[in-house]
Design an enzyme around this catalytic site. Structure first.
Site, mmCIF file in Angstrom:
data_model
loop_
_atom_site.group_PDB
_atom_site.id
_atom_site.type_symbol
_atom_site.label_atom_id
_atom_site.label_comp_id
_atom_site.label_asym_id
_atom_site.label_seq_id
_atom_site.Cartn_x
_atom_site.Cartn_y
_atom_site.Cartn_z
ATOM 1 N N SER A 260 0.955 -1.366 0.076
ATOM 2 C CA SER A 260 0.226 -0.027 0.125
ATOM 3 C C SER A 260 0.871 1.206 -0.057
ATOM 4 O O SER A 260 0.385 2.230 0.020
ATOM 5 C CB SER A 260 -0.908 0.025 1.113
ATOM 6 O OG SER A 260 -0.142 0.227 2.299
ATOM 7 N N CYS A 261 2.339 1.146 0.029
ATOM 8 C CA CYS A 261 3.092 2.476 0.175
ATOM 9 C C CYS A 261 4.058 2.468 -1.004
ATOM 10 O O CYS A 261 3.837 3.666 -1.764
ATOM 11 C CB CYS A 261 3.790 1.986 1.519
ATOM 12 S SG CYS A 261 2.761 2.252 2.911
#
Ligand code: UDX
Length: 424
Positions: A262-263
């Site tokens: 998610s990053c």
């Protein structure tokens, strides 16, 4: 101190729970009733090593959860904004959630004195100063200075976020003014790592630069790995030789299918989009993204050469999570592989010890096996895409053809199979 954390994802809940475990009084805020209930019952809505024990120790004592943001701000000295800033269509970041949180916090600040607001969500440089502070001022009727503002980026890896929070390499305090920074430094006085005090936009950039560098390091070793593959050299041995140089270090030099999560994808795309928006074309960062996108294609090329074609072939896909020891499949490289296999009419049988449920949302149409061996039954080929420990020594006897393509250098027993590594 009395702390509020807004958002109970893996950043917000880890921040709140760990600060509570260190003796602060914490109120975690979320808009999802179910999450709030779970936290108050001492049950973690997310999978993070050590989180369950911390919640059990602190829930309903000095850690409470609520949907009432205003009450949380009125009963705290410092609040962390830990809501998501997902990518939007052109790779920029979507600020709707953080703007909404800032509006609500601003309203509550109207009747609260000596409160400090800390942005922990990942936002591009200038966001706290030019967007968040004006929203806080507008909704509170106060000027910044009457309330404190800091930007305090997180450096938490999923799966080990509790350990990363409790043992940080460094703490970055971006401060609007000295008072704001002192308040946050007071909260972190129990930590013994370097604490760097900067202005707000420098702290925002440190986060993006750190994640973009780590993604660059992985794409770098993947590029070296792709060259090594053509020369019969093992990229892992090359990485070992490189890592003996203290300036390079052994970390983030594992060649293979590339990075997801998610990053990394969100942050590097966010920085590329932001740089272009201020008139700079970030060529290196765009190439880092391109190299990463190519890794699943290279793995599929190797597999396709072995089979001739995927059409009608039974392909066992082992590993769906974006990395081992998590159920998170966001931006998982495995999904790019599955999508292409379906485009080429393969029969896909997938297995992952934790990420099956999350994968079914995206791929309801493929088959799922409850064990790796079941997935391998009658398979024409096996693709190992996530470095789960249980994939080290599998039994391939049930396969129709024992062809195994390893995308993570995780397969240890390579006897009696036609084994091929992605970059080794
Ligand atoms: C990352 C950063 O590490 C963390 O500091 C930041 O706060 C959030 O983003 P995370 O996304 O949880 O953490 O996972 P990480 O362990 O960094 O791995 C990211 C991706 O890179 C994974 O897909 C992993 O498989 C891949 N990776 C990592 C490699 O392919 N090779 C490596 O050597 C290391």
């Amino acid at each position: 101190m009395k702390v509020a954390t807004i958002g109970t994802g893996y950043v917000g809940l880890v921040t709140g729970a760990c600060l509570a475990d260190m003796g602060n009084e914490v109120i975690c805020v979320d808009i999802v009733d179910h999450k709030v209930e779970m936290i108050n019952q001492g049950r973690s809505p997310i999978y993070e090593e050590g989180m369950q024990e911390i919640l059990k120790r602190n829930a309903q004592k000095n850690l409470k959860a609520t949907t009432d943001l205003e009450m949380a701000i009125e009963n705290s000295d410092i609040s962390f904004i830990c809501v998501g800033t997902p990518s939007d269509r052109d790779g920029g970041i979507d600020l709707r959630y953080i703007k909404s949180a800032a509006r609500s916090i601003g309203k509550a600040l109207a009747s609260v004195d000596n409160h400090t607001v800390v942005v922990k969500s990942t936002v591009v440089p200038g966001t706290t100063e030019n967007i968040i502070i004006p929203i806080l001022e507008k909704n509170s009727g106060k000027h910044v200075g009457e309330f404190g503002v800091c930007m305090n980026p997180e450096f938490l890896k999923e799966g080990v976020a509790v350990d990363d929070f409790m043992n940080p390499d460094r703490i970055i305090i971006g401060q609007y003014d000295e008072n704001s920074g002192n308040k946050l430094a007071e909260l972190y006085k129990g930590f013994y790592c370097p604490i760097l005090r900067t202005d707000l936009k420098t702290a925002e950039m440190i986060k993006y630069a750190s994640n973009s560098f780590l993604a660059t390091k992985v794409s770098f070793i993947n590029e070296i790995g792709n060259i090594c593959k053509r020369l019969g050299i093992d990229a892992y041995t090359v990485a070992e030789g490189m890592s003996l140089d203290y300036r390079i270090s052994p970390n983030f030099l594992k060649a293979g299918l590339g990075w997801g999560g998610s990053c990394f994808p969100k942050d590097i795309k966010g920085l590329i989009s932001y740089a272009k928006g201020i008139g700079y074309n970030p060529e290196l960062l765009q190439t880092v993204l391109k190299v990463n996108r190519k890794q699943p294609e290279i793995l599929l090329d190797i597999a396709r050469k072995k089979l001739g074609s995927f059409d009608g072939k039974r392909v066992a896909v082992l590993g769906l999570a974006f990395k081992a020891d998590t159920d998170d499949t966001r931006e998982s490289q495995s999904f790019h592989v599955i999508r292409q296999l379906l485009n080429e009419k393969a029969e896909v049988v997938a297995y992952d010890p934790k990420a099956e449920e999350n994968t079914k949302i995206e791929f309801p149409e493929i088959q799922y096996a409850s064990t790796a061996e079941d997935a391998l039954k009658e398979a024409d080929i096996a693709l190992i895409l996530t470095e789960w420990e249980e994939f080290q020594n599998l039994n391939y006897e049930g396969m129709k053809n024992r062809i195994v393509i390893d995308g993570r250098d995780i397969v240890k027993n390579r006897e009696g199979i036609e084994y091929e590594g992605l970059c080794w």
